[in-house]
Every structure is written in C-alpha cells, then in structure tokens.
Design a protein around this motif. Structure first.
Motif, mmCIF file in Angstrom:
data_model
loop_
_atom_site.group_PDB
_atom_site.id
_atom_site.type_symbol
_atom_site.label_atom_id
_atom_site.label_comp_id
_atom_site.label_asym_id
_atom_site.label_seq_id
_atom_site.Cartn_x
_atom_site.Cartn_y
_atom_site.Cartn_z
ATOM 1 N N UNK A 117 0.825 -1.208 0.000
ATOM 2 C CA UNK A 117 0.000 0.000 0.000
ATOM 3 C C UNK A 117 0.862 1.262 0.000
ATOM 4 N N UNK A 118 0.257 2.337 -0.510
ATOM 5 C CA UNK A 118 0.828 3.680 -0.402
ATOM 6 C C UNK A 118 -0.204 4.546 0.311
ATOM 7 N N UNK A 119 0.195 5.139 1.445
ATOM 8 C CA UNK A 119 -0.735 5.883 2.295
ATOM 9 C C UNK A 119 -0.346 7.352 2.320
ATOM 10 N N UNK A 120 -1.340 8.218 2.111
ATOM 11 C CA UNK A 120 -1.117 9.656 2.276
ATOM 12 C C UNK A 120 -1.234 9.981 3.766
ATOM 13 N N UNK A 121 -0.107 10.304 4.391
ATOM 14 C CA UNK A 121 -0.084 10.593 5.826
ATOM 15 C C UNK A 121 -0.335 12.066 6.127
ATOM 16 N N UNK A 122 -0.642 12.860 5.090
ATOM 17 C CA UNK A 122 -0.919 14.272 5.293
ATOM 18 C C UNK A 122 0.349 15.102 5.338
ATOM 19 N N UNK A 123 0.184 16.412 5.451
ATOM 20 C CA UNK A 123 1.332 17.304 5.543
ATOM 21 C C UNK A 123 1.846 17.351 6.974
ATOM 22 N N UNK A 124 3.156 17.381 7.155
ATOM 23 C CA UNK A 124 3.698 17.411 8.517
ATOM 24 C C UNK A 124 3.363 18.704 9.242
ATOM 25 N N UNK A 125 3.143 18.599 10.540
ATOM 26 C CA UNK A 125 2.915 19.754 11.401
ATOM 27 C C UNK A 125 4.201 20.015 12.169
ATOM 28 N N UNK A 150 19.129 12.307 31.834
ATOM 29 C CA UNK A 150 20.209 11.795 32.655
ATOM 30 C C UNK A 150 21.377 12.767 32.643
ATOM 31 N N UNK A 151 22.526 12.270 32.269
ATOM 32 C CA UNK A 151 23.723 13.103 32.238
ATOM 33 C C UNK A 151 24.084 13.573 30.837
ATOM 34 N N UNK A 152 23.212 13.255 29.849
ATOM 35 C CA UNK A 152 23.528 13.592 28.461
ATOM 36 C C UNK A 152 22.514 14.574 27.887
ATOM 37 N N UNK A 153 22.972 15.388 26.945
ATOM 38 C CA UNK A 153 22.097 16.306 26.224
ATOM 39 C C UNK A 153 21.972 15.826 24.781
ATOM 40 N N UNK A 154 20.738 15.723 24.318
ATOM 41 C CA UNK A 154 20.460 15.243 22.965
ATOM 42 C C UNK A 154 19.796 16.365 22.168
ATOM 43 N N UNK A 155 20.014 16.348 20.862
ATOM 44 C CA UNK A 155 19.355 17.314 19.967
ATOM 45 C C UNK A 155 18.163 16.628 19.321
ATOM 46 N N UNK A 156 16.957 17.139 19.591
ATOM 47 C CA UNK A 156 15.748 16.514 19.068
ATOM 48 C C UNK A 156 15.111 17.378 17.982
ATOM 49 N N UNK A 157 14.505 16.713 17.029
ATOM 50 C CA UNK A 157 13.722 17.380 15.986
ATOM 51 C C UNK A 157 12.326 16.773 16.024
ATOM 52 N N UNK A 158 11.311 17.624 16.128
ATOM 53 C CA UNK A 158 9.948 17.155 16.374
ATOM 54 C C UNK A 158 9.033 17.435 15.186
ATOM 55 N N UNK A 159 8.186 16.465 14.896
ATOM 56 C CA UNK A 159 7.230 16.541 13.788
ATOM 57 C C UNK A 159 5.956 15.823 14.219
ATOM 58 N N UNK A 160 4.822 16.334 13.786
ATOM 59 C CA UNK A 160 3.563 15.586 13.938
ATOM 60 C C UNK A 160 3.058 15.193 12.565
ATOM 61 N N UNK A 161 2.661 13.919 12.438
ATOM 62 C CA UNK A 161 1.983 13.452 11.228
ATOM 63 C C UNK A 161 0.582 12.972 11.624
ATOM 64 N N UNK A 162 -0.011 13.751 12.535
ATOM 65 C CA UNK A 162 -1.289 13.369 13.135
ATOM 66 C C UNK A 162 -1.096 12.853 14.537
ATOM 67 N N UNK A 163 0.116 12.404 14.852
ATOM 68 C CA UNK A 163 0.539 12.056 16.200
ATOM 69 C C UNK A 163 1.960 12.588 16.412
ATOM 70 N N UNK A 164 2.362 12.834 17.650
ATOM 71 C CA UNK A 164 3.632 13.525 17.913
ATOM 72 C C UNK A 164 4.842 12.601 17.830
ATOM 73 N N UNK A 165 5.929 13.128 17.258
ATOM 74 C CA UNK A 165 7.164 12.361 17.103
ATOM 75 C C UNK A 165 8.374 13.213 17.443
ATOM 76 N N UNK A 166 9.378 12.535 17.976
ATOM 77 C CA UNK A 166 10.634 13.163 18.366
ATOM 78 C C UNK A 166 11.766 12.323 17.794
ATOM 79 N N UNK A 167 12.582 12.888 16.929
ATOM 80 C CA UNK A 167 13.663 12.157 16.278
ATOM 81 C C UNK A 167 15.019 12.664 16.755
ATOM 82 N N UNK A 168 15.930 11.715 16.984
ATOM 83 C CA UNK A 168 17.305 12.033 17.374
ATOM 84 C C UNK A 168 18.233 11.361 16.370
ATOM 85 N N UNK A 169 19.230 12.098 15.886
ATOM 86 C CA UNK A 169 20.118 11.595 14.842
ATOM 87 C C UNK A 169 21.481 11.239 15.427
ATOM 88 N N UNK A 170 21.983 10.069 15.013
ATOM 89 C CA UNK A 170 23.250 9.547 15.512
ATOM 90 C C UNK A 170 24.143 9.136 14.343
#
Length: 282
Positions: A117-125, A150-170
C-alpha cells in the motif's frame, strides 16, 4: 467476536470489523494485546461504518497499554489489508476517517494474503503548539532542540503526522540499554503533554536511513509507519536526505516521499490469521 491479525514490517495489530461501538476498547486492548494471556499485538484497530460505495471506513486505534492513538501508518496498512482480505472494499482506494483526519490508502499490489500500500499521511505539522511540545515558549519549528536526559544532552527534531514524534540523529545508533532508557524518558517527558513517539535515526546516504522506534503506550517496536514517516520528514527538514528516502527498520523497509499534496508512506502488510476472541469483552 471475529478478529483478523495482520503485520506491517513486523508491527502487528488485531483488527475488528464492528457495527456497534459500545465496548470499553481501552480495556479490551490491554487484554487482547497481551502476548501471554491474549492474542498478542502492538495494538488494536477498530473499523466501523465500512462503506464500499464511498470507499470510506471509520478507523480507531488503541495501543497495547489501552491508550488511544490518533493514527498509525502501519495500522492503516493492516486495516486496509483486512478489508481487502475479507472483500469488504473493491477497487484500489480506501478513505480512512481517523482522529487525525482523512487518510487515503492506495492498493499498489496484492499476492494472496500479502499486500503493498501507499498511504497519504498528510502534511507534517511543525509548530510546537500543534505537535504539541511545551517548554513555556512557542516555536515555529523544533529542529535540534537540546534536551537533557540523565547526564547527556540530545538534539531533538519534532514533527507531527497526526501524532507527535521526536527524532534524534546519531552517527552510530546506541546500545539497547541506552536506547530503551532514552525512549522511556522521552515518551513521558513533561515537555510533551500528550507523550511522544521516539525515533533514533542514522543516515546511510541521501536515499537511505535506518531507525529504531519507541512508540507511546507500546515501547520498542520492530517498525513504525508514522515513525518512519516522521523521522524521514525530520531528516528532510534538516536536509540530510532527499524528498524520497528508504527507511530501514529491524523488520523491513518502507519508502517515504514528501510531495506537494502530503507525505506518502509505502510498504507491505500481511494477513497472519483470523479467528474468534472468546473471552468476555466487558
């Protein structure tokens, strides 16, 4: 009560086709999704008002902990597979009515009980108040926001595609212990009033990336449709990948494309079995 079990890239769901909606689905989800005392799955999908003429179906989804989610990319593909498997929808289009809005699902190919399937997830918020993300300020976008766990600092990038998401790049994905600790901490972080889905991402090249997924109310999953979509969009926003990218998970691959009319998620789903739930629903 009749059910169908399906999986999409290792993300599995129990699907009910119903006429009446008088059940306590949040409680039922906890029982049915239990992998020792129930059928076992990451979530429960409820489909109602199946209208072949309009190609419309009402879609609800509950996590394994009983909480209701707005949407699920893999859940939509499993739902669509169940409808075609039972010959309840004809043609190649299904319009799902979800808590996040209308989502179109296109049947690309079928081989027996395996569907693509191919699903249209809408435009990102992207705005913080719509994701939602709240640290006391409002942001147009949340890109590489520093957050301490904890003792570490992470850089997060957040997007909603109808539900909230938080991505961290490594550059290199962390160990399972660190990954689970990070997923648990971020899921319920006070900056996310509705909790959040977490993706740990490694860019392979501009056409490929890999991700680990921690889903609200479930924990680690082998894959995530909305998580693949959100993490790919986050990578696109950061100009790390092209507008079409392959997302690799522990259990398979999906393709995310950001087009003018929305973000599209493509991938397989498979019918595993069908049966009858005999325990009392109430």
């Amino acid at each position: 009560m009749k059910f169908i079990k399906a999986q999409a890239s290792g993300n599995d769901f129990i699907v009910f086709h119903i006429k009446n909606e008088n059940e306590k689905w949040n409680e039922i989800a906890q029982k049915i999704c239990d992998r020792h005392y129930g059928i076992g799955s990451d979530g429960l999908v409820i489909l109602k008002n199946i209208d072949d003429e309009k190609k419309e179906v009402n879609f609800r989804i509950f996590n394994a902990d009983g909480s209701e989610a707005e949407i699920s990319g893999n859940g939509l593909r499993c739902a669509a597979a169940s409808l075609y498997f039972k010959n309840l929808i004809q043609g190649n289009l299904i319009n799902f009515i979800t808590e996040a809005g209308r989502r179109e699902c296109y049947l690309i190919n079928r081989e027996s009980h395996l569907f693509y399937f191919k699903v249209n997830m809408g435009n990102p918020v992207l705005s913080s108040d719509k994701i939602p993300f709240n640290d006391g300020s409002i942001y147009e976008k949340i890109i590489d926001y520093p957050i301490t766990i904890g003792q570490k600092t992470y850089s997060i990038t957040c997007v909603s595609v109808g539900n909230p998401h938080c991505s961290i790049f490594f550059d290199k994905l962390p160990s399972s212990i660190e990954w689970h600790q990070l997923g648990k901490a971020l899921e319920s972080h006070p900056f996310f009033p509705n909790r959040v889905n977490v993706e740990l991402v490694r860019i392979i090249n501009r056409e490929e990336m890999e991700a680990l997924f921690w889903e609200r109310g479930v924990g680690e999953t082998l894959s995530s449709g909305s998580g693949s979509c959100a993490s790919a969009l986050a990578a696109m926003i950061k100009d790390l990948v092209n507008k079409k990218v392959k997302v690799k998970s522990k259990a398979g691959e999906m393709v995310v494309e950001w087009e003018e009319n929305g973000a599209f998620l493509s991938g397989p789903s498979e019918i595993i079995c069908e049966g009858t739930w005999v325990k009392p629903l109430q």
